[in-house]
Design an enzyme around this catalytic site. Structure first.
Site, PDB file in Angstrom:
ATOM      1  N   TRP A   9     121.651  41.757  10.725  1.00 59.08           N
ATOM      2  CA  TRP A   9     122.420  40.953  11.693  1.00 59.08           C
ATOM      3  C   TRP A   9     122.338  41.500  13.116  1.00 59.08           C
ATOM      4  CZ3 TRP A   9     127.704  38.595   9.791  1.00 59.08           C
ATOM      5  CH2 TRP A   9     127.436  37.657   8.792  1.00 59.08           C
ATOM      6  N   LYS A  10     121.775  42.687  13.265  1.00 53.56           N
ATOM      7  CA  LYS A  10     121.698  43.322  14.600  1.00 53.56           C
ATOM      8  C   LYS A  10     123.084  43.324  15.248  1.00 53.56           C
ATOM      9  CE  LYS A  10     116.995  41.670  14.918  1.00 53.56           C
ATOM     10  NZ  LYS A  10     115.813  41.597  15.735  1.00 53.56           N
ATOM     11  N   HIS A  93     114.180  51.029  13.045  1.00 54.50           N
ATOM     12  CA  HIS A  93     113.859  49.675  13.497  1.00 54.50           C
ATOM     13  C   HIS A  93     113.208  49.769  14.879  1.00 54.50           C
ATOM     14  CE1 HIS A  93     114.373  45.551  14.896  1.00 54.50           C
ATOM     15  NE2 HIS A  93     114.540  45.209  13.636  1.00 54.50           N
ATOM     16  N   GLY A 229     115.837  38.908  10.316  1.00 60.14           N
ATOM     17  CA  GLY A 229     116.806  39.011  11.401  1.00 60.14           C
ATOM     18  C   GLY A 229     117.535  37.692  11.600  1.00 60.14           C
ATOM     19  N   GLY A 230     117.093  36.901  12.569  1.00 56.25           N
ATOM     20  CA  GLY A 230     117.796  35.687  12.973  1.00 56.25           C
ATOM     21  C   GLY A 230     118.150  34.756  11.824  1.00 56.25           C
TER      22      GLY A 230
HETATM   23  C1  PEP Z   1     114.323  42.226  12.441  1.00 57.63           C
HETATM   24  O1  PEP Z   1     115.038  42.401  13.406  1.00 57.63           O
HETATM   25  O2  PEP Z   1     114.197  43.127  11.620  1.00 57.63           O
HETATM   26  C2  PEP Z   1     113.656  40.936  12.320  1.00 57.63           C
HETATM   27  C3  PEP Z   1     112.713  40.836  11.430  1.00 57.63           C
HETATM   28  O3  PEP Z   1     114.070  39.923  13.143  1.00 57.63           O
HETATM   29  P1  PEP Z   1     113.596  38.372  13.081  1.00 57.63           P
HETATM   30  O4  PEP Z   1     113.584  37.961  11.645  1.00 57.63           O
HETATM   31  O5  PEP Z   1     114.617  37.644  13.871  1.00 57.63           O
HETATM   32  O6  PEP Z   1     112.237  38.319  13.677  1.00 57.63           O
END
Ligand code: PEP
Length: 248
Positions: A9-10, A93, A229-230
């Site tokens: 979720w960052k 990360h 992520g998103g």
């Molecule tokens: C992440 O932050 O690990 C990632 C993969 O982000 P996203 O899926 O949004 O590219």
């Protein structure tokens, strides 16, 4: 091997967003997934999330300090994550490497901290766009892998996430052939370093995974799951990615 679908979720989410985790809990309880499921919310949400999800899936942190406690203002230890209800932690990360200058050695120290606390370490590696264009993707990943994963790794609590930096949050993904090439190289490195133990390690792909591309990516050889992520922020999207994982 049973895949792992992990959400990062960052720095997104407040208590209002626990409803997404509650929706995930209800959906997974009604339809048990064919993959292991992990959500790594901001540290502030781990304890309330733990109470809300009733063990239906796992929770993780997004970083930890190498020390168990001490005068490190603003930091969180692996033991604190464990105490809050986490069973895993994302380490190294690319956003941590880029914005906080985390080195491979720092990531390795954090991995040891994760194991000390009984957490699974998800160690992230991946090349920048410039490094890929220069033909260095494999050597960069190999170097990060060697530097970020200690020799005495606890293999039962280790996963690797290949996340090309240029694919994170951009909507761009490598071709399936490129993913297969890097994952195959990571597997060979793990086998040469850890012998048979390296065969069982999950190598996640991360970078713009979404409900539309997950099924194809998760079927690439040596892909053992996804770090998302998103598309992990909304239960409806994340559930589609979980459902796309091939059964073990
Ligand atoms: C992440 O932050 O690990 C990632 C993969 O982000 P996203 O899926 O949004 O590219």
């Amino acid at each position: 091997m049973r895949q792992l679908i992990a959400g990062n979720w960052k720095m997104n989410g407040t208590r209002a967003d626990l409803k997404e985790l509650a929706a995930l809990r209800v959906a997974l309880a009604g339809n048990p997934p064919g993959a292991d499921v992990l959500i790594c919310p901001p540290a502030t949400l781990i304890a309330p999330a733990f109470a809300a999800i009733a063990g239906e899936f796992a929770l993780g942190g997004q970083d930890c300090h190498a020390q168990a406690s001490g005068a490190f203002t603003g930091d969180i230890s692996a033991e604190m994550l464990k105490d809050a209800g986490a069973s895993a932690v994302i380490l190294g990360h690319s956003e941590r490497r880029r914005y906080y200058a985390e080195t491979d050695a720092a990531v390795a120290a954090k991995a040891r901290a994760a194991w000390r606390a009984g957490l699974t370490a998800i160690v992230c590696i991946g090349e920048t766009e410039g490094e890929r264009v220069a033909g260095k993707a494999l050597s960069i990943c190999e170097g990060q892998l060697v530097g970020s994963v200690p020799e005495d790794a606890v293999l039962a609590r280790l996963a690797i996430a290949y996340e090309p930096v240029w694919a994170i949050g951009t909507g761009r993904t490598p071709t399936e052939a490129d993913i297969a090439e890097v994952h195959g190289h990571i597997r060979r490195c793990l086998l040469s370093r850890f012998g048979a133990g390296g065969a069982a390690l999950r190598i996640l792909y991360g970078g713009s995974v979404n409900p539309g591309n997950a099924a194809a990516i998760l079927r690439v050889g040596d892909v053992g799951g996804a770090l998302v992520g998103g598309a992990s922020l909304k239960a409806a999207d994340f559930l589609q990615i979980i459902a796309a994982a091939p059964a073990a």
